[in-house]
Motif scaffolding. Structure first.
Motif, PDB file in Angstrom:
ATOM      1  N   UNK A  64       0.832  -1.206   0.000  1.00  0.00           N
ATOM      2  CA  UNK A  64       0.000   0.000   0.000  1.00  0.00           C
ATOM      3  C   UNK A  64       0.863   1.252   0.000  1.00  0.00           C
ATOM      4  N   UNK A  65       0.489   2.192  -0.853  1.00  0.00           N
ATOM      5  CA  UNK A  65       1.246   3.427  -0.950  1.00  0.00           C
ATOM      6  C   UNK A  65       2.428   3.353  -1.896  1.00  0.00           C
ATOM      7  N   UNK A  66       2.795   2.144  -2.318  1.00  0.00           N
ATOM      8  CA  UNK A  66       3.923   1.977  -3.247  1.00  0.00           C
ATOM      9  C   UNK A  66       3.487   1.416  -4.599  1.00  0.00           C
ATOM     10  N   UNK A  67       2.493   0.564  -4.604  1.00  0.00           N
ATOM     11  CA  UNK A  67       2.026  -0.073  -5.834  1.00  0.00           C
ATOM     12  C   UNK A  67       0.667   0.488  -6.222  1.00  0.00           C
ATOM     13  N   UNK A  68       0.436   0.559  -7.527  1.00  0.00           N
ATOM     14  CA  UNK A  68      -0.853   1.004  -8.043  1.00  0.00           C
ATOM     15  C   UNK A  68      -1.296   0.095  -9.179  1.00  0.00           C
ATOM     16  N   UNK A  69      -2.504  -0.434  -9.057  1.00  0.00           N
ATOM     17  CA  UNK A  69      -3.078  -1.257 -10.121  1.00  0.00           C
ATOM     18  C   UNK A  69      -4.036  -0.392 -10.927  1.00  0.00           C
ATOM     19  N   UNK A  70      -4.023  -0.563 -12.234  1.00  0.00           N
ATOM     20  CA  UNK A  70      -4.884   0.261 -13.069  1.00  0.00           C
ATOM     21  C   UNK A  70      -5.179  -0.449 -14.383  1.00  0.00           C
ATOM     22  N   UNK A  71      -6.218   0.039 -15.035  1.00  0.00           N
ATOM     23  CA  UNK A  71      -6.533  -0.448 -16.374  1.00  0.00           C
ATOM     24  C   UNK A  71      -5.962   0.538 -17.381  1.00  0.00           C
ATOM     25  N   UNK A  72      -5.668   0.057 -18.559  1.00  0.00           N
ATOM     26  CA  UNK A  72      -5.175   0.931 -19.604  1.00  0.00           C
ATOM     27  C   UNK A  72      -6.199   1.963 -20.007  1.00  0.00           C
ATOM     28  N   UNK A  73      -5.745   2.962 -20.763  1.00  0.00           N
ATOM     29  CA  UNK A  73      -6.659   4.012 -21.219  1.00  0.00           C
ATOM     30  C   UNK A  73      -7.574   3.469 -22.322  1.00  0.00           C
ATOM     31  N   UNK A  74      -8.319   4.352 -22.947  1.00  0.00           N
ATOM     32  CA  UNK A  74      -9.331   3.935 -23.922  1.00  0.00           C
ATOM     33  C   UNK A  74      -8.742   3.115 -25.067  1.00  0.00           C
ATOM     34  N   UNK A  75      -7.502   3.365 -25.402  1.00  0.00           N
ATOM     35  CA  UNK A  75      -6.863   2.624 -26.488  1.00  0.00           C
ATOM     36  C   UNK A  75      -6.227   1.329 -26.004  1.00  0.00           C
ATOM     37  N   UNK A  76      -6.154   1.156 -24.702  1.00  0.00           N
ATOM     38  CA  UNK A  76      -5.487  -0.042 -24.153  1.00  0.00           C
ATOM     39  C   UNK A  76      -6.316  -0.678 -23.052  1.00  0.00           C
ATOM     40  N   UNK A  77      -7.628  -0.766 -23.291  1.00  0.00           N
ATOM     41  CA  UNK A  77      -8.484  -1.295 -22.241  1.00  0.00           C
ATOM     42  C   UNK A  77      -8.309  -2.790 -22.052  1.00  0.00           C
TER      43      UNK A  77
END
Length: 124
Positions: A64-77
């Motif tokens: 926590x505070x060091x890692x971030x999970x995310x989805x790609x933008x509209x071109x990389x969903x």
């Protein structure tokens, strides 16, 4: 069976950053939970982070505070990322992305149906 392909691992020094990528065959997050796990030899696979279809994220206390999970933008969903900052030697492991058909991301690896082949992260 859904094919997941991780990339982005490598060897870094303490304090440096890496971004892992998980490529999926479609915008899989639309109706699944996606998780990142890690494993070291002779240890069970450990949940690191998860992201649900509404964008809700969860993290292990150790990242926590060091890692971030995310989805790609509209071109990389069809990609899910794990941004890892301030890396420590104890983050060294094989990292896997995984798919669960459950609405909420679970901690147990048993709740995930599909797995990538893994990408090695080494911090020294």
């Amino acid at each position: 069976h859904v094919q997941l392909v991780e990339s982005g691992g490598g060897s870094v020094q303490t304090g440096e950053s890496l971004t892992l990528s998980c490529k999926t065959p479609w915008n899989i997050l639309r109706d699944n939970c996606m998780g990142w796990f890690r494993q070291i030899p002779d240890k069970e696979r450990e949940a690191v982070a998860g992201i649900e279809s509404d964008g809700t994220t969860s993290y292990a206390n150790s990242v926590k505070g060091r890692f971030t999970i995310s989805q790609g933008n509209a071109k990389n969903m069809n990609r899910v990322y794990l941004q890892m900052n301030s890396l420590k030697p104890e983050d060294t492991a094989m990292y896997y992305c995984a798919r669960s058909t459950k609405i909420y991301c679970e901690i147990s690896a048993d709740e995930y149906e599909d797995w990538g082949q893994g990408t090695q992260v080494t911090v020294s």
